[in-house]
Each structure stands twice: as C-alpha cells, then as structure tokens.
Design a protein around this motif. Structure first.
Motif: not given
Ligand code: NPG
Length: 375
Positions: A23, A54, A143, A171, A198, A221, A270, A298-300, A306, A330
């Motif tokens: 995305f 985001l 990831s 991904k 995604n 996923e 999450k 995780g979402m960075l 974390r 990251f």
C-alpha cells in the motif's frame, strides 16, 4: 488515581531505509505519543503510550492528524468527564469511558497504554508481571519490505539472517510473490518464512496464491480485503498455506467470528489495531481456547510501543515469532534506550510499567508537535 494532564507528542523518525508494502513506501514514521501525568495520594507518575496510526489512511481508516484530533477533542475530554463524575480511572476503565466514541481504536489504544503505564509505575509493577508473563525473552521476527529486485531482496534477507532473526516475513503483492519466495527458499533453505499481502489480493487470485503452497510457508497474512471474512474462509479451503488475519481482526468479537467461520488458523495481534492491550489479551485468550496460534504484529513502533508489545508477546498463546525486531531494524536513533536482539530473541522488559521511557534529549530532537490537555 487522578489524571492531572495528558500531552500528545508527535515525533518524526526517519527510517534507516525505505519500507515498501503493497500500500505504500514509507521513508519516515511520525508516531503520536501520549503522555499521561497522574497522581495518587500525593505521588505523581508519568505514563507513556503510542498511537500507531500511519500518516495516511492506507493501512486502516485511521491516520495521524485524525487520531490527534479525536484524542484532543473527544477521547481525552471523555476521560476527564468520567473522572469529574467521580468514577475510577484505571487502565481497565479507559475503554468503557470512551466506548461511546465509535472506532478510532489506535487512538484509544495509545491513551489506554499511557494510563496503564502510569498505573503500573505507581504500583511498581512491570507490564509483564501484570500480565502474568513468565518468559524473560521472546523470539524476534523481522519484516522485509518489497525490494526493487530479487538480488536486492536476497541481500537484505542475508543481512537479517546473519543478525540471527528467528523468522523472516516477506511483504508480497500481485507480481511480487512467487519469485521472491522461491528465490529466498533457494538461497536460505528451510528458514522460518512467512508472507504478508496487506489485503492486496482477491479471491479470484486463488490460483496464484496456491502457487505458494509448495514453499512450506508458516502462513500467509491477510491475503484479501479487511471485510472479506467469508472469502478468507473460502480461500482457506482452497490452499494449504495457513491463513493468518491481521487487518480483519479489529476486536475480540471479530476474532471470534473469524475463528468460527474458519477464516483464520493464525491471528496477528496488534494492540493498536484492536483498541488496546486489554482487548489484545482477550483475543489471545479466545485464540488459545480455540487452538488458534497468535503472534504479535508490529507497526514500526518506537521503543515505547515496542517494549509493550514484547511484554504482550510473552503470553503463552504467542507461539510464533512476532514482528518484534530490534529498534535498529527501522531507526538509527530511537527515542528510548534501543530495544536490542541477541541470538534471535528480545528481552521482556522488567522495569515498572512498560519498562522504558523517552530519553529527554532524543524526544526533544524528534518532536514536531505537542499539545497539552487539562480538564
Ligand atoms: O516490525 O514493526 C514492524 C513492522 C512489521 O510489516 C510490519 N508491519 O502490515 O504488519 C504490517 C506492517 C505495517 C507496518 C502495517 C506499518 C502498517 C504500518
């Protein structure tokens, strides 16, 4: 416990390298931190939470500016009203205090975590102890984004394999699926490997998704759209790779529905996506009772989210490695002491609350916006 004030702090954190999913391509992250200052019998504590929305509404309907606004205009005032009416403020009551505000789960989760962290600090209890977690470390998966070429992907995976990550997630999207998976299997053999779409596919893509079956993936996923529970169940009957849901599971109820429908044999939990850590624990419990494996997504996150995710991932149902990588996956500089990975595991934080807090200089350096809300 009395809330003195709540501050919303937006930080800007450049990524060490661009992260491409089906995305978007992200080059920086702008997490929204929630800081709760609370008091109890003259003692003051500060708790931190992280809202994982985001900058743009591409992963889910929430996005940074919207989350900040809903927190400022509705969620935090609702909590102050709850407090003013004499009802108890605890992490357990936050979701009820804001339940009349529809949706906005990531914003609610950030607020709940800040209150939870503050409450546990007042009690001098770690989040892991509060959850009943007894493991002192959890396996750390990483990831890997969509790369410009197969050689570039193999180089990147090689780096993570060399570092010792316990599992690799690739991904994928239509046109970047069979080839990268095949190339990684050929180069790295039988490593624990899974893919994340995604929501980039449709049920009519079943033949190409079936092409992944021979590669022995741990799971695929979220192949289909968020709303497509029934279609995920159909897909599950057509391919042998286990289907894991991420975007589709937004609550304990949707987790129960997905399990009952046969739409998922694995669930990515999450806390942000489901409205907070307390709901995340409910989903864990439902999955465990139904024999469904879960792992922590995780979402960075910065070190704040974390650290909390790592504690959650210590619960017994988390039987697969999570997207709980080291901070340096990251970020060159985290706003907390960095989370590190050694021998494929990350340590469960043991200090009070979530066990970490922002380093003042690092926080000041990264802050691009802040607003304080008082009753
Ligand atoms: O390790 O924190 C991490 C990132 C893991 O790939 C990851 N997250 O779809 O699960 C996902 C993806 C994501 C990242 C989604 C950011 C949305 C935003």
């Amino acid at each position: 416990m009395h809330i003195e004030h709540i501050e919303l702090v937006t930080v800007r954190m450049p990524l060490v390298s661009p992260f491409t999913t089906s995305f978007s391509t992200q080059t920086e992250r702008t997490p929204l931190l929630v800081r709760a200052t609370v008091s109890d019998h003259g003692r003051i504590a500060t708790g931190w939470g992280e809202c994982v929305a985001l900058a743009e509404p591409y992963y889910s309907s929430e996005y940074l500016e919207g989350a900040r606004q809903v927190l400022q205009r509705f969620l935090v005032p609702a909590l102050f009203e709850w407090q003013a009416s004499g009802r108890a403020i605890t992490a357990q009551t936050v979701s009820t205090a804001v339940s009349h505000i529809v949706g906005h789960r990531m914003a609610k989760a950030g607020l709940e975590l800040a209150i939870l962290d503050a409450e546990l600090r007042l009690q001098d209890v770690s989040f892991a102890d509060h959850l009943g977690v007894t493991r002192d470390s959890v396996p750390s998966g990483v990831s890997v984004g969509i790369e410009a070429s197969i050689p570039a992907l193999l180089d990147r995976v090689q780096g993570f394999v060399d570092q010792g990550y316990a599992r690799i997630k690739l991904k994928i999207r239509p046109g970047w699926d069979l080839e990268p998976v095949k190339a990684v299997r050929e180069r790295f053999g039988d490593i624990p490997l899974q893919v994340d779409a995604n929501a980039a596919y449709r049920l009519s893509d079943t033949p190409s998704l079936r092409g992944l079956d021979p590669f022995g993936l741990l799971l695929i996923e979220q192949p289909l759209a968020e709303d497509d529970l029934r279609q995920h169940a159909i897909l599950a009957s057509q391919i042998s790779t286990p289907i894991c849901l991420d975007e589709s599971v937004v609550s304990a109820q949707s987790a129960a529905d997905a399990i009952a429908l046969g739409a998922a044999s694995v669930i990515n939990i999450k806390p942000g996506r489901v409205g907070g850590y307390l709901e995340a624990v409910r989903i864990h419990d439902i999955a465990l009772a139904n024999g469904i494996a879960v792992w922590c997504g995780g979402m960075l996150e910065t070190g704040i989210g974390r650290a909390a995710n790592i504690a959650l991932a210590g619960l017994p149902g988390f039987s697969l490695p999570g997207d709980v990588s080291a901070s340096d996956r990251f970020y060159r500089t985290d706003i907390t002491e960095p989370i590190t990975m050694t021998d494929g595991v990350v340590a469960v934080p043991s200090g009070p609350g979530i066990g970490v807090e922002p380093i003042p200089d690092a926080l000041a350096e990264a802050t691009i916006h802040s607003v304080e809300i008082t009753s």
